[in-house]
Design a protein around this motif. Structure first.
Motif, PDB file in Angstrom:
ATOM      1  N   ARG A 139       0.839  -1.197   0.000  1.00 31.34           N
ATOM      2  CA  ARG A 139       0.000   0.000   0.000  1.00 31.34           C
ATOM      3  C   ARG A 139       0.878   1.253   0.000  1.00 31.34           C
ATOM      4  NH1 ARG A 139      -5.172   0.154   1.095  1.00 31.34           N
ATOM      5  NH2 ARG A 139      -5.104  -1.861   2.170  1.00 31.34           N
ATOM      6  N   THR A 140       0.634   2.139  -0.959  1.00 36.58           N
ATOM      7  CA  THR A 140       1.317   3.423  -1.052  1.00 36.58           C
ATOM      8  C   THR A 140       0.262   4.534  -1.112  1.00 36.58           C
ATOM      9  OG1 THR A 140       1.377   3.435  -3.488  1.00 36.58           O
ATOM     10  CG2 THR A 140       3.180   2.311  -2.357  1.00 36.58           C
ATOM     11  N   LYS A 141       0.721   5.764  -1.258  1.00 34.16           N
ATOM     12  CA  LYS A 141      -0.220   6.878  -1.354  1.00 34.16           C
ATOM     13  C   LYS A 141      -1.160   6.711  -2.547  1.00 34.16           C
ATOM     14  CE  LYS A 141       2.735  10.314   0.889  1.00 34.16           C
ATOM     15  NZ  LYS A 141       3.452  11.604   0.712  1.00 34.16           N
ATOM     16  N   GLY A 142      -0.685   6.028  -3.584  1.00 33.94           N
ATOM     17  CA  GLY A 142      -1.497   5.837  -4.785  1.00 33.94           C
ATOM     18  C   GLY A 142      -2.363   4.597  -4.763  1.00 33.94           C
ATOM     19  N   GLY A 143      -2.392   3.896  -3.632  1.00 35.00           N
ATOM     20  CA  GLY A 143      -3.186   2.679  -3.537  1.00 35.00           C
ATOM     21  C   GLY A 143      -2.310   1.446  -3.499  1.00 35.00           C
ATOM     22  N   MET A 144      -2.822   0.334  -3.987  1.00 39.41           N
ATOM     23  CA  MET A 144      -2.095  -0.931  -3.976  1.00 39.41           C
ATOM     24  C   MET A 144      -1.208  -1.011  -5.218  1.00 39.41           C
ATOM     25  SD  MET A 144      -3.310  -1.948  -1.180  1.00 39.41           S
ATOM     26  CE  MET A 144      -2.631  -3.587  -1.049  1.00 39.41           C
ATOM     27  N   ASN A 145       0.096  -1.183  -4.989  1.00 37.80           N
ATOM     28  CA  ASN A 145       1.056  -1.152  -6.091  1.00 37.80           C
ATOM     29  C   ASN A 145       2.121  -2.218  -5.946  1.00 37.80           C
ATOM     30  OD1 ASN A 145       0.519   1.404  -7.784  1.00 37.80           O
ATOM     31  ND2 ASN A 145       0.474   2.194  -5.694  1.00 37.80           N
ATOM     32  N   THR A 146       2.707  -2.554  -7.078  1.00 38.95           N
ATOM     33  CA  THR A 146       3.932  -3.341  -7.149  1.00 38.95           C
ATOM     34  C   THR A 146       5.012  -2.439  -7.728  1.00 38.95           C
ATOM     35  OG1 THR A 146       2.890  -5.516  -7.373  1.00 38.95           O
ATOM     36  CG2 THR A 146       5.045  -5.258  -8.371  1.00 38.95           C
ATOM     37  N   LYS A 147       6.237  -2.572  -7.238  1.00 34.69           N
ATOM     38  CA  LYS A 147       7.334  -1.758  -7.770  1.00 34.69           C
ATOM     39  C   LYS A 147       8.246  -2.636  -8.622  1.00 34.69           C
ATOM     40  CE  LYS A 147       9.276   1.631  -5.417  1.00 34.69           C
ATOM     41  NZ  LYS A 147      10.130   2.387  -4.435  1.00 34.69           N
ATOM     42  N   LEU A 148       8.520  -2.164  -9.828  1.00 37.45           N
ATOM     43  CA  LEU A 148       9.399  -2.878 -10.762  1.00 37.45           C
ATOM     44  C   LEU A 148      10.729  -2.149 -10.837  1.00 37.45           C
ATOM     45  CD1 LEU A 148       9.636  -5.196 -12.885  1.00 37.45           C
ATOM     46  CD2 LEU A 148       8.930  -3.510 -14.599  1.00 37.45           C
ATOM     47  N   HIS A 149      11.800  -2.823 -10.448  1.00 37.53           N
ATOM     48  CA  HIS A 149      13.162  -2.281 -10.524  1.00 37.53           C
ATOM     49  C   HIS A 149      13.813  -2.828 -11.792  1.00 37.53           C
ATOM     50  CE1 HIS A 149      12.869  -1.289  -6.131  1.00 37.53           C
ATOM     51  NE2 HIS A 149      12.086  -2.350  -6.166  1.00 37.53           N
ATOM     52  N   ALA A 150      14.574  -1.988 -12.487  1.00 33.15           N
ATOM     53  CA  ALA A 150      15.148  -2.417 -13.769  1.00 33.15           C
ATOM     54  C   ALA A 150      16.530  -1.837 -13.983  1.00 33.15           C
ATOM     55  CB  ALA A 150      14.236  -2.007 -14.924  1.00 33.15           C
ATOM     56  N   VAL A 151      17.328  -2.570 -14.746  1.00 33.76           N
ATOM     57  CA  VAL A 151      18.623  -2.107 -15.247  1.00 33.76           C
ATOM     58  C   VAL A 151      18.567  -2.182 -16.763  1.00 33.76           C
ATOM     59  CG1 VAL A 151      21.099  -2.584 -15.391  1.00 33.76           C
ATOM     60  CG2 VAL A 151      19.915  -2.832 -13.209  1.00 33.76           C
ATOM     61  N   THR A 152      19.009  -1.131 -17.438  1.00 33.05           N
ATOM     62  CA  THR A 152      18.987  -1.106 -18.908  1.00 33.05           C
ATOM     63  C   THR A 152      20.385  -0.878 -19.458  1.00 33.05           C
ATOM     64  OG1 THR A 152      18.656   1.285 -19.160  1.00 33.05           O
ATOM     65  CG2 THR A 152      16.693  -0.060 -18.798  1.00 33.05           C
ATOM     66  N   ASP A 153      20.526  -1.111 -20.758  1.00 38.31           N
ATOM     67  CA  ASP A 153      21.809  -0.854 -21.410  1.00 38.31           C
ATOM     68  C   ASP A 153      21.889   0.602 -21.868  1.00 38.31           C
ATOM     69  OD1 ASP A 153      20.208  -0.691 -23.680  1.00 38.31           O
ATOM     70  OD2 ASP A 153      21.365  -2.126 -24.858  1.00 38.31           O
ATOM     71  N   THR A 154      22.889   0.916 -22.657  1.00 36.33           N
ATOM     72  CA  THR A 154      23.122   2.293 -23.110  1.00 36.33           C
ATOM     73  C   THR A 154      21.940   2.867 -23.872  1.00 36.33           C
ATOM     74  OG1 THR A 154      25.475   1.749 -23.294  1.00 36.33           O
ATOM     75  CG2 THR A 154      24.729   3.761 -24.394  1.00 36.33           C
TER      76      THR A 154
END
Length: 246
Positions: free
Chosen positions: A113-128
Motif C-alpha cells: 500500500r502506497t499513497k497511490g493505492g495498492m502497487n507493485t514496484k518494478l526495478h530495472a537495469v537497462t543498457d546504453t
C-alpha cells in the motif's frame, strides 16, 4: 510470431516428453495477445485455442522460468553495456490481484500500500540504449535501495551507471567502484558535501523512463491482474523481449 523469431526462441522452450504439446507458436502468440491487450483469459480469440490451455501454458512456463530465460538470453547477446542505467516504477495492482495474503513461507503477493493505492514496484537495469537487461520486483512501499542491492550482483561489466537521487548511498557508490563502474548519480539535497557528477551524461537517463513508458503500453503490465508474482514478472519479461529484443 515469424518463423525467424520462433527459430530464436525454440531452444529456450522445454522439451516435450510423451504426448506432443499443442503448437508452441500458437500458444505463445495467444499469450502475447492477452498480455498486450489486457484481456481476461476467457476472452482469448478462438484462433489461439482453448482459454484454459493458454492460461495453463502461461502459468507453467512462468513457474519454469521460460520467459525469464528467453529475456535474459536475448538481452545478453545484443546489449550495449558501456553505460547502464537503473530505476524503478510503480505498477497499479487491480482488485483481482491485490490480496496481500500469500503462500505460507513465501514472499507474499509483492503488493504493498502506497499513497497511490495498492502497487507493485518494478526495478530495472537497462543498457546504453535504454533496453532492459534485468528486472526485480518488490511490493510498492519498498525502498529503491532494496532493488539496487538485489540487482547489484547481476550487473554487467560497464563503464558508467546512471541513477537518480534515490540511489545516492555511500554503500552503493562503493560497491559500484569495487566492480569498476563509475557512478553518475546526483547527491541528495540533505548531503552536507555536494556530490559532483557529469550532468551531460546524466541527461541520457531519460531512456530508461522511455523504456518504462513503452512497457506500460502492454495493458497487463501497466495494470497487474495476476496474483502470482512469477506470472506477472513473466508477463513483464515477455513484453520486454517482444518490444526490445526480437
Amino acid at each position: 510470431m515469424t518463423d525467424e523469431q520462433m527459430a530464436w526462441l525454440r531452444p529456450y522452450f522445454p522439451k516435450s516428453h510423451g504426448k506432443p504439446r499443442v503448437d508452441d507458436r500458437r500458444e505463445l502468440s495467444g499469450i502475447i495477445f492477452i498480455n498486450r491487450n489486457g484481456l481476461r483469459w476467457c476472452d482469448a480469440p478462438m484462433e489461439y485455442g482453448p482459454a484454459k490451455t493458454l492460461y495453463n501454458r502461461c502459468k507453467r512456463w512462468s513457474e519454469m522460468g521460460v520467459f525469464a530465460r528467453i529475456f535474459e538470453g536475448l538481452a545478453s547477446e545484443a546489449a550495449n553495456q558501456k553505460t547502464i542505467m537503473i530505476d524503478a516504477t510503480y505498477l497499479k495492482a487491480h482488485r483481482t490481484a491485490s490480496s496481500l495474503r500469500g503462500k505460507k513461507g513465501g514472499r507474499g503477493r509483492l503488493i504493498g500500500r502506497t499513497k497511490g493505492g495498492m502497487n507493485t514496484k518494478l526495478h530495472a537495469v537497462t543498457d546504453t540504449n535504454g533496453r532492459p537487461l534485468r528486472f526485480f520486483m518488490t511490493a510498492g512501499q519498498v525502498s529503491d535501495y532494496t532493488g539496487a542491492a538485489a540487482l547489484l550482483g547481476g550487473l554487467p561489466k560497464a563503464e558508467w551507471l546512471l541513477g537518480d537521487r534515490g540511489y545516492d548511498a555511500d554503500w552503493f557508490r562503493d560497491a559500484l567502484e569495487d566492480k569498476g563502474i563509475k557512478p553518475c548519480i546526483p547527491g541528495r539535497k540533505a548531503r552536507k558535501t555536494p556530490v559532483k557528477y557529469d550532468k551531460r551524461r546524466y541527461n541520457r537517463r531519460n531512456r530508461i523512463e522511455i523504456m518504462f513508458g513503452r512497457l506500460k503500453d502492454w495493458r497487463r503490465v501497466a495494470t497487474r491482474y495476476d496474483r502470482y508474482p512469477e506470472v506477472f514478472l513473466s508477463a513483464v519479461a515477455l513484453a520486454a523481449t517482444v518490444m526490445f529484443w526480437l
